[in-house]
Design a protein around this motif. Structure first.
Motif, PDB file in Angstrom:
ATOM      1  N   ARG A  92       0.811  -1.211   0.000  1.00  0.00           N
ATOM      2  CA  ARG A  92       0.000   0.000   0.000  1.00  0.00           C
ATOM      3  C   ARG A  92       0.850   1.269   0.000  1.00  0.00           C
ATOM      4  O   ARG A  92       0.674   2.151  -0.846  1.00  0.00           O
ATOM      5  CB  ARG A  92      -0.932   0.011   1.196  1.00  0.00           C
ATOM      6  N   PHE A  95       2.569   2.833  -3.169  1.00  0.00           N
ATOM      7  CA  PHE A  95       1.855   3.659  -4.138  1.00  0.00           C
ATOM      8  C   PHE A  95       1.742   5.111  -3.693  1.00  0.00           C
ATOM      9  O   PHE A  95       1.679   6.013  -4.510  1.00  0.00           O
ATOM     10  CB  PHE A  95       0.444   3.113  -4.366  1.00  0.00           C
ATOM     11  N   SER A  96       1.646   5.291  -2.402  1.00  0.00           N
ATOM     12  CA  SER A  96       1.405   6.646  -1.910  1.00  0.00           C
ATOM     13  C   SER A  96       2.697   7.438  -1.805  1.00  0.00           C
ATOM     14  O   SER A  96       2.677   8.657  -1.748  1.00  0.00           O
ATOM     15  CB  SER A  96       0.703   6.591  -0.548  1.00  0.00           C
ATOM     16  N   ASN A 101       2.821   3.327   7.515  1.00  0.00           N
ATOM     17  CA  ASN A 101       2.152   3.779   8.738  1.00  0.00           C
ATOM     18  C   ASN A 101       1.788   2.584   9.610  1.00  0.00           C
ATOM     19  O   ASN A 101       1.135   2.720  10.623  1.00  0.00           O
ATOM     20  CB  ASN A 101       0.904   4.596   8.416  1.00  0.00           C
ATOM     21  N   VAL A 102       2.196   1.422   9.163  1.00  0.00           N
ATOM     22  CA  VAL A 102       2.021   0.201   9.951  1.00  0.00           C
ATOM     23  C   VAL A 102       3.330  -0.579   9.905  1.00  0.00           C
ATOM     24  O   VAL A 102       4.210  -0.275   9.092  1.00  0.00           O
ATOM     25  CB  VAL A 102       0.889  -0.687   9.402  1.00  0.00           C
ATOM     26  N   MET A 124       2.989  -3.977 -12.816  1.00  0.00           N
ATOM     27  CA  MET A 124       1.663  -3.367 -12.741  1.00  0.00           C
ATOM     28  C   MET A 124       1.364  -2.529 -13.975  1.00  0.00           C
ATOM     29  O   MET A 124       0.215  -2.436 -14.412  1.00  0.00           O
ATOM     30  CB  MET A 124       1.538  -2.505 -11.495  1.00  0.00           C
ATOM     31  N   ASP A 125       2.389  -1.887 -14.519  1.00  0.00           N
ATOM     32  CA  ASP A 125       2.181  -1.059 -15.698  1.00  0.00           C
ATOM     33  C   ASP A 125       1.776  -1.898 -16.906  1.00  0.00           C
ATOM     34  O   ASP A 125       0.956  -1.482 -17.716  1.00  0.00           O
ATOM     35  CB  ASP A 125       3.473  -0.293 -16.036  1.00  0.00           C
ATOM     36  N   ARG A 131      -2.983  -5.249 -12.252  1.00  0.00           N
ATOM     37  CA  ARG A 131      -3.326  -3.891 -11.830  1.00  0.00           C
ATOM     38  C   ARG A 131      -4.755  -3.836 -11.288  1.00  0.00           C
ATOM     39  O   ARG A 131      -5.001  -3.295 -10.220  1.00  0.00           O
ATOM     40  CB  ARG A 131      -3.173  -2.949 -13.006  1.00  0.00           C
ATOM     41  N   ILE A 135      -6.144  -2.966  -7.477  1.00  0.00           N
ATOM     42  CA  ILE A 135      -7.145  -1.938  -7.192  1.00  0.00           C
ATOM     43  C   ILE A 135      -8.335  -2.558  -6.460  1.00  0.00           C
ATOM     44  O   ILE A 135      -8.845  -2.006  -5.476  1.00  0.00           O
ATOM     45  CB  ILE A 135      -7.617  -1.252  -8.491  1.00  0.00           C
ATOM     46  N   LYS A 136      -8.729  -3.719  -6.915  1.00  0.00           N
ATOM     47  CA  LYS A 136      -9.837  -4.428  -6.289  1.00  0.00           C
ATOM     48  C   LYS A 136      -9.495  -4.786  -4.840  1.00  0.00           C
ATOM     49  O   LYS A 136     -10.318  -4.635  -3.936  1.00  0.00           O
ATOM     50  CB  LYS A 136     -10.123  -5.698  -7.098  1.00  0.00           C
ATOM     51  N   LEU A 138      -7.302  -3.298  -2.885  1.00  0.00           N
ATOM     52  CA  LEU A 138      -7.278  -2.077  -2.069  1.00  0.00           C
ATOM     53  C   LEU A 138      -8.702  -1.691  -1.680  1.00  0.00           C
ATOM     54  O   LEU A 138      -8.972  -1.339  -0.527  1.00  0.00           O
ATOM     55  CB  LEU A 138      -6.629  -0.928  -2.848  1.00  0.00           C
ATOM     56  N   SER A 139      -9.616  -1.780  -2.631  1.00  0.00           N
ATOM     57  CA  SER A 139     -11.009  -1.421  -2.363  1.00  0.00           C
ATOM     58  C   SER A 139     -11.628  -2.351  -1.330  1.00  0.00           C
ATOM     59  O   SER A 139     -12.350  -1.917  -0.431  1.00  0.00           O
ATOM     60  CB  SER A 139     -11.832  -1.506  -3.644  1.00  0.00           C
ATOM     61  N   LEU A 142     -10.389  -1.553   2.076  1.00  0.00           N
ATOM     62  CA  LEU A 142     -11.024  -0.323   2.535  1.00  0.00           C
ATOM     63  C   LEU A 142     -12.386  -0.643   3.131  1.00  0.00           C
ATOM     64  O   LEU A 142     -12.769  -0.129   4.186  1.00  0.00           O
ATOM     65  CB  LEU A 142     -11.176   0.612   1.341  1.00  0.00           C
TER      66      LEU A 142
END
Lengths: 229, 229
Positions: A92, A95-96, A101-102, A124-125, A131, A135-136, A138-139, A142
């Motif tokens: 995670r 990408f940012s 943070n963990v 990923m590109d 890719r 995204i799936k 990550l969603s 969330l």
DNA sequence: CTTAAAACTTGACACTTGTCATTTTTTCAA
DNA sequence: TTGAAAAAATGACAAGTGTCAAGTTTTAAG
């Protein structure tokens, strides 16, 4: 006991990969992955990465379990997720551009492969399936975390423990759950003493069975009804 | 008071867009977006989407504020996020193919545009900047939610309220915070009565000032020190 | 096998927080 | 403007949960 000498896990035959996010790679890509990844044996309680450090790549769990956690003000761990074979950890923050943070640490001896950041981003590109899978994923996480937050805010510790045991069953199956009381408390979000008392209740109610550290669920339906929706 | 008659917000001149995830579009893409999006005026407390429904597209907030929340077992809302001008809402579930696990509703009258799912996914396929922006955004929210979970688990209600007020300041600035006690309680994760009592404490300590529903922070440093890291 | 350290367990107790009931204030539509 | 409904505020009280202290069991190293 894992074979420590067998350092190199082969992607093409890795059973953990096929069911993972990397399951959709074509054979060229698997070969390429094979050439670029490294593989390591971890003892129990070894760190994969620390909170605040910068991501250098992603970790693929071939064998073993990993806790992903964050430390609160007083240093107490809050376990956000427990990852098992076939899961990828630590992508995670890549990408940012921000530091982690963990933190992540093995819960038992594990074989874990590592794919460098650039290699992974290149994949990923070029690979739409990968890719979209990311995204799936990550969603989905969330979504899980929205539920986690709601549970924390509105459920009692007893309810959260029931919920946590159901999740842990999925992580450890077909083995019994095998987690220290402290880690379990840090997953549920409570004090270790409170957790122990509630486990005792569950034992007395015939919901679980415990032998030293190994915990078996005897009555899943009951747990489900305690946990709530 | 928003101009209800001015139904159509123009993307090319939309100040909210430029600082948003859609800020990196080229002029062709903006024109295309313009043709495909719709724009609606929402009164206060109107629903954008419900938990359990299937995503049909994404919402771009041109003006106004939106709460994103999940209902717990007993129907109590847990507010996960409060979105303001320039933010996009409702795109997570679009990627996973699952129904929404959260709901969204306006907190005040708002102008909100809508981009259909297919149009948005097409844009994501062709526009690398947008795609990377989305991935980055998902990662960032994941990080925020890990902190949210940890706060819920380890901080007292007083600490969480301090933390929430700091966040809300960012959402409402330069206006005073203007949120019902119930919504605020559902954001902090506590009972409305408890929230009211703690706000009273903060008033008496000179940390905040309240006029009916409008809340101003007088001593941010103090709030920061109460909230902890 | 032995022993020290770590993990687990139990008890006592206080305090934060949620619940319920009631009153006061604010909002908003007629 | 006025009245009814919604929101905000206050009090009383109990229950859930965390903390501290002391014991017991398990683990792992020598």
């Amino acid at each position: 006991m894992l074979d420590k000498s067998h350092k190199h896990v082969t992607c093409s035959t890795c059973m953990s990969r096929s069911s993972s996010l990397l399951g959709g790679l074509c054979s060229d890509e698997v070969t390429n992955l094979e050439d670029h990844k490294t593989c390591n044996y971890y003892k129990k309680s070894q760190s994969l990465f620390l909170e605040g450090s910068f991501p250098r790549g992603v970790f693929c769990i071939n064998q073993g379990k990993v806790k992903v956690f964050k430390r609160g003000d007083e240093g107490k761990e809050q376990i956000i997720h427990i990852a098992k074979e076939g899961e990828m950890v630590g992508f995670r923050a890549m990408f940012s551009g921000d530091p982690y943070n963990v933190a992540a640490e093995t819960l038992e001896e594990s074989n874990i492969c590592f794919i460098a950041k650039d290699d992974f981003l290149n994949m990923m590109d070029t690979n739409v399936t990968l890719r979209n899978g990311i995204i799936k994923e990550l969603s989905k996480e969330l979504s899980d975390r929205a539920s986690f937050i709601t549970n924390m805010a509105q459920k009692s510790v007893r309810e959260r423990l029931a919920f946590a045991l159901i999740l842990l069953k999925g992580v450890y199956e077909p083995e019994p759950i095998n987690l220290s009381r402290e880690d379990m408390a840090n997953f549920v979000g409570t004090a270790t003493e409170t957790l122990i008392r509630l486990l005792k209740d569950f034992k007395e109610e015939g919901i679980i069975e415990v032998h030293t550290r190994k915990l078996t669920i005897l009555n899943l339906d009951k747990l489900v009804s305690i946990a709530g929706k």
